[in-house]
Enzyme design. Sequence first.
Site, PDB file in Angstrom:
ATOM      1  N   ARG A   1       0.860  -1.186   0.000  1.00 48.12           N
ATOM      2  CA  ARG A   1       0.000   0.000   0.000  1.00 48.12           C
ATOM      3  C   ARG A   1       0.893   1.231   0.000  1.00 48.12           C
ATOM      4  O   ARG A   1       2.080   1.131   0.328  1.00 48.12           O
ATOM      5  CB  ARG A   1      -0.880   0.017   1.252  1.00 48.12           C
ATOM      6  CG  ARG A   1      -1.889  -1.106   1.285  1.00 48.12           C
ATOM      7  CD  ARG A   1      -2.660  -1.096   2.594  1.00 48.12           C
ATOM      8  NE  ARG A   1      -3.508  -2.279   2.702  1.00 48.12           N
ATOM      9  CZ  ARG A   1      -3.727  -2.939   3.838  1.00 48.12           C
ATOM     10  NH1 ARG A   1      -3.158  -2.547   4.962  1.00 48.12           N
ATOM     11  NH2 ARG A   1      -4.513  -3.993   3.851  1.00 48.12           N
TER      12      ARG A   1
ATOM     13  N   ARG B   1     -10.676   3.487   6.010  1.00 48.76           N
ATOM     14  CA  ARG B   1      -9.215   3.336   5.858  1.00 48.76           C
ATOM     15  C   ARG B   1      -8.803   3.645   4.423  1.00 48.76           C
ATOM     16  O   ARG B   1      -7.713   4.177   4.186  1.00 48.76           O
ATOM     17  CB  ARG B   1      -8.780   1.921   6.285  1.00 48.76           C
ATOM     18  CG  ARG B   1      -7.276   1.768   6.319  1.00 48.76           C
ATOM     19  CD  ARG B   1      -6.845   0.455   6.958  1.00 48.76           C
ATOM     20  NE  ARG B   1      -7.099  -0.695   6.072  1.00 48.76           N
ATOM     21  CZ  ARG B   1      -6.817  -1.953   6.378  1.00 48.76           C
ATOM     22  NH1 ARG B   1      -6.286  -2.237   7.547  1.00 48.76           N
ATOM     23  NH2 ARG B   1      -7.062  -2.932   5.528  1.00 48.76           N
TER      24      ARG B   1
ATOM     25  N   ARG C   1     -13.018  -9.090   1.852  1.00 52.34           N
ATOM     26  CA  ARG C   1     -12.562  -9.090   3.251  1.00 52.34           C
ATOM     27  C   ARG C   1     -13.761  -9.184   4.201  1.00 52.34           C
ATOM     28  O   ARG C   1     -13.691  -9.849   5.233  1.00 52.34           O
ATOM     29  CB  ARG C   1     -11.709  -7.850   3.537  1.00 52.34           C
ATOM     30  CG  ARG C   1     -10.316  -7.988   2.925  1.00 52.34           C
ATOM     31  CD  ARG C   1      -9.438  -6.776   3.077  1.00 52.34           C
ATOM     32  NE  ARG C   1      -8.159  -7.053   2.398  1.00 52.34           N
ATOM     33  CZ  ARG C   1      -6.957  -6.978   2.960  1.00 52.34           C
ATOM     34  NH1 ARG C   1      -6.830  -6.584   4.197  1.00 52.34           N
ATOM     35  NH2 ARG C   1      -5.859  -7.282   2.274  1.00 52.34           N
TER      36      ARG C   1
HETATM   37  N1  LIG Z   1     -11.750   1.214  18.039  1.00 54.27           N
HETATM   38  C1  LIG Z   1     -11.716   1.820  16.865  1.00 54.27           C
HETATM   39  N2  LIG Z   1     -12.673   2.727  16.563  1.00 54.27           N
HETATM   40  C2  LIG Z   1     -12.667   3.333  15.361  1.00 54.27           C
HETATM   41  N3  LIG Z   1     -11.752   3.115  14.397  1.00 54.27           N
HETATM   42  C3  LIG Z   1     -10.784   2.233  14.641  1.00 54.27           C
HETATM   43  C4  LIG Z   1     -10.709   1.544  15.892  1.00 54.27           C
HETATM   44  N4  LIG Z   1      -9.632   0.715  15.850  1.00 54.27           N
HETATM   45  C5  LIG Z   1      -9.055   0.906  14.650  1.00 54.27           C
HETATM   46  N5  LIG Z   1      -9.741   1.812  13.930  1.00 54.27           N
HETATM   47  C6  LIG Z   1      -9.470   2.250  12.555  1.00 54.27           C
HETATM   48  O1  LIG Z   1      -9.890   1.181  11.699  1.00 54.27           O
HETATM   49  C7  LIG Z   1      -9.074   1.094  10.556  1.00 54.27           C
HETATM   50  C8  LIG Z   1      -8.551  -0.334  10.438  1.00 54.27           C
HETATM   51  O2  LIG Z   1      -7.624  -0.571  11.504  1.00 54.27           O
HETATM   52  P1  LIG Z   1      -6.308  -1.424  11.266  1.00 54.27           P
HETATM   53  O3  LIG Z   1      -5.678  -1.040   9.978  1.00 54.27           O
HETATM   54  O4  LIG Z   1      -5.532  -1.339  12.503  1.00 54.27           O
HETATM   55  O5  LIG Z   1      -6.985  -2.857  11.100  1.00 54.27           O
HETATM   56  P2  LIG Z   1      -6.317  -4.287  10.958  1.00 54.27           P
HETATM   57  O6  LIG Z   1      -7.093  -5.208  11.782  1.00 54.27           O
HETATM   58  O7  LIG Z   1      -4.867  -4.200  11.202  1.00 54.27           O
HETATM   59  O8  LIG Z   1      -6.604  -4.588   9.420  1.00 54.27           O
HETATM   60  P3  LIG Z   1      -5.795  -5.586   8.416  1.00 54.27           P
HETATM   61  O9  LIG Z   1      -5.947  -6.955   8.929  1.00 54.27           O
HETATM   62  O10 LIG Z   1      -6.474  -5.388   7.116  1.00 54.27           O
HETATM   63  O11 LIG Z   1      -4.374  -5.146   8.355  1.00 54.27           O
HETATM   64  C9  LIG Z   1      -7.975   2.122  10.699  1.00 54.27           C
HETATM   65  O12 LIG Z   1      -8.309   3.241   9.907  1.00 54.27           O
HETATM   66  C10 LIG Z   1      -8.015   2.470  12.181  1.00 54.27           C
HETATM   67  O13 LIG Z   1      -7.618   3.806  12.419  1.00 54.27           O
HETATM   68  N1  LIG Z   2      -1.372 -16.362   8.331  1.00 57.07           N
HETATM   69  C1  LIG Z   2      -0.847 -15.143   8.222  1.00 57.07           C
HETATM   70  N2  LIG Z   2      -1.647 -14.061   8.120  1.00 57.07           N
HETATM   71  C2  LIG Z   2      -1.066 -12.866   8.041  1.00 57.07           C
HETATM   72  C3  LIG Z   2       0.321 -12.695   8.063  1.00 57.07           C
HETATM   73  N3  LIG Z   2       0.595 -11.374   7.957  1.00 57.07           N
HETATM   74  C4  LIG Z   2      -0.576 -10.748   7.903  1.00 57.07           C
HETATM   75  N4  LIG Z   2      -1.583 -11.639   7.954  1.00 57.07           N
HETATM   76  C5  LIG Z   2      -3.033 -11.381   7.950  1.00 57.07           C
HETATM   77  O1  LIG Z   2      -3.460 -11.080   6.644  1.00 57.07           O
HETATM   78  C6  LIG Z   2      -4.631 -10.284   6.710  1.00 57.07           C
HETATM   79  C7  LIG Z   2      -4.561  -9.173   5.735  1.00 57.07           C
HETATM   80  O2  LIG Z   2      -3.512  -8.300   6.013  1.00 57.07           O
HETATM   81  P1  LIG Z   2      -3.323  -6.947   5.151  1.00 57.07           P
HETATM   82  O3  LIG Z   2      -2.053  -6.351   5.636  1.00 57.07           O
HETATM   83  O4  LIG Z   2      -3.296  -7.334   3.718  1.00 57.07           O
HETATM   84  O5  LIG Z   2      -4.520  -6.086   5.476  1.00 57.07           O
HETATM   85  C8  LIG Z   2      -4.732  -9.794   8.173  1.00 57.07           C
HETATM   86  O6  LIG Z   2      -5.753 -10.542   8.782  1.00 57.07           O
HETATM   87  C9  LIG Z   2      -3.419 -10.173   8.774  1.00 57.07           C
HETATM   88  O7  LIG Z   2      -3.534 -10.514  10.128  1.00 57.07           O
HETATM   89  C10 LIG Z   2       1.150 -13.851   8.170  1.00 57.07           C
HETATM   90  O8  LIG Z   2       2.371 -13.825   8.204  1.00 57.07           O
HETATM   91  N5  LIG Z   2       0.520 -15.034   8.235  1.00 57.07           N
END
Ligand SMILES: Nc1ncnc2c1ncn2[C@@H]1O[C@H](COP(=O)(O)OP(=O)(O)OP(=O)(O)O)[C@@H](O)[C@H]1O
Ligand SMILES: Nc1nc2c(ncn2[C@@H]2O[C@H](COP(=O)(O)O)[C@@H](O)[C@H]2O)c(=O)[nH]1
Length: 408
Positions: free
Chosen positions: A182, A275, A286
Amino acid sequence: MSTAEENEKQGEAPALLVDDVQDGALNGLELKNVTCKTTATVGDKAYVIGGADDGTLSIEVQIFDRSLGEWVRPTVRGTKPVSCNGLSAVPLEDRILILKKGSKPDDQIWFLEIDTQYVRQQQKILGSEVVAWSKGVIGNAEKPVVISGPSGVGKGTLISMLMKEFPSMFGFSVSHTTRAPRGMEKDGVHYHFTEKSIMEKEIKEGKFLEFASVHGNLYGTSVEAVELVADAGKRCILDIDVQGARSVRASSLEAIFIFICPPSMEELEKRLRDRGTETEEQILKRLRNAEAEIEQGKSSQVFDFILYNEKLEECYERLKKLLGLDGFITAPPKSGPIEIDLPMDHSVSKIDNKIIINCISSGEKESKNLIILDVSSLKGGVPGRTRGLNFQAIGSFSNGLNGIDQLS
Ligand SMILES: Nc1ncnc2c1ncn2[C@@H]1O[C@H](COP(=O)(O)OP(=O)(O)OP(=O)(O)O)[C@@H](O)[C@H]1O
Ligand SMILES: Nc1nc2c(ncn2[C@@H]2O[C@H](COP(=O)(O)O)[C@@H](O)[C@H]2O)c(=O)[nH]1
């Protein structure tokens, strides 16, 4: 005629003398420049471990199986140690302690895992003989933290908060992925971005602790990613999907498993859309996957804790509490590479769970030093590292160890 040849003539399995093994291995190993070698026998198997003494090649392993009367070349997992001037081997229950003479002080104690949980798992997958290298590390690292949950729930946000507040305590396991980066994502920091064909090849080679196909791309945690964090003396955080969490649960890595749940599907959708990092098609994919993930996360036996991420600050406080970070914070247990300076001239013996290394140094005044390694509570905490070693140095050493030093 050798004992082995005599026995063979009588129709028995060839008896194996250490010299027979070593000489045979030199032919069987087909290694060029094998000038340093050692042998350890465990049950019916004689492990011949050797390499060149110029430090340019890695140490290779070959096994003579007495019950079959034949040589086996095992699949070798883990980072192979670089060869050295001389090797000593001490067989333990599920691994062989290897002492490398004349190597760097932090590169002298290794283990060849022959029957650990990890090796047994790999043998089951491949259906053939497997051994794995792991480096000796003193003390124990804190259990890694596995954080899972549907895309957009806030895993990355919570992990960033934790790493920002406790930078010296936590380290992030940088995963491999075949998805495109990204806008702001950096290779080697957020992910190791890679090609599908390369990742598939590396999966076959056993590079990954776990891997899964998630939302149409491959993701995986390499053994090295976890090792790097542990080697830096930090607690490892893994952000992986539910399939990955299940694989880690089934592996030899002892960890804490936390599932992050959204307050509702509507709120999850809003977060993903706000996001703004995915296309409409990807968002819908997703969200479809999220339903199954939430069901599995809540019902499976994989997770130790479920946290609802409604109000971010509140969720973060609960996360800290369950990681024991809400009160007085104690220093993490001491852990790291063992640094000793093994002289070329030493002998090794084993009494119960203690390995006694008798070092004879011939400086101005010849002196004798003992290193006592306690192997009673060894753990393969992270594949690639054998943890839990305690050691005591008695005498005076060139690296500053003096008197009786206890390192654990
Ligand atoms: N409690 C919350 N309330 C509102 N917005 C939130 C909260 N927690 C996270 N966010 C927002 O939600 C969006 C998604 O969060 P984040 O990218 O951390 O998700 P993630 O679980 O890591 O997703 P992915 O698995 O796709 O990487 C972000 O824009 C973040 O700022
Ligand atoms: N099994 C694994 N899942 C992983 C790993 N690294 C990230 N993730 C999961 O993929 C999705 C999507 O991530 P994104 O960065 O494309 O939004 C998210 O649920 C991550 O937790 C890994 O090494 N192994």
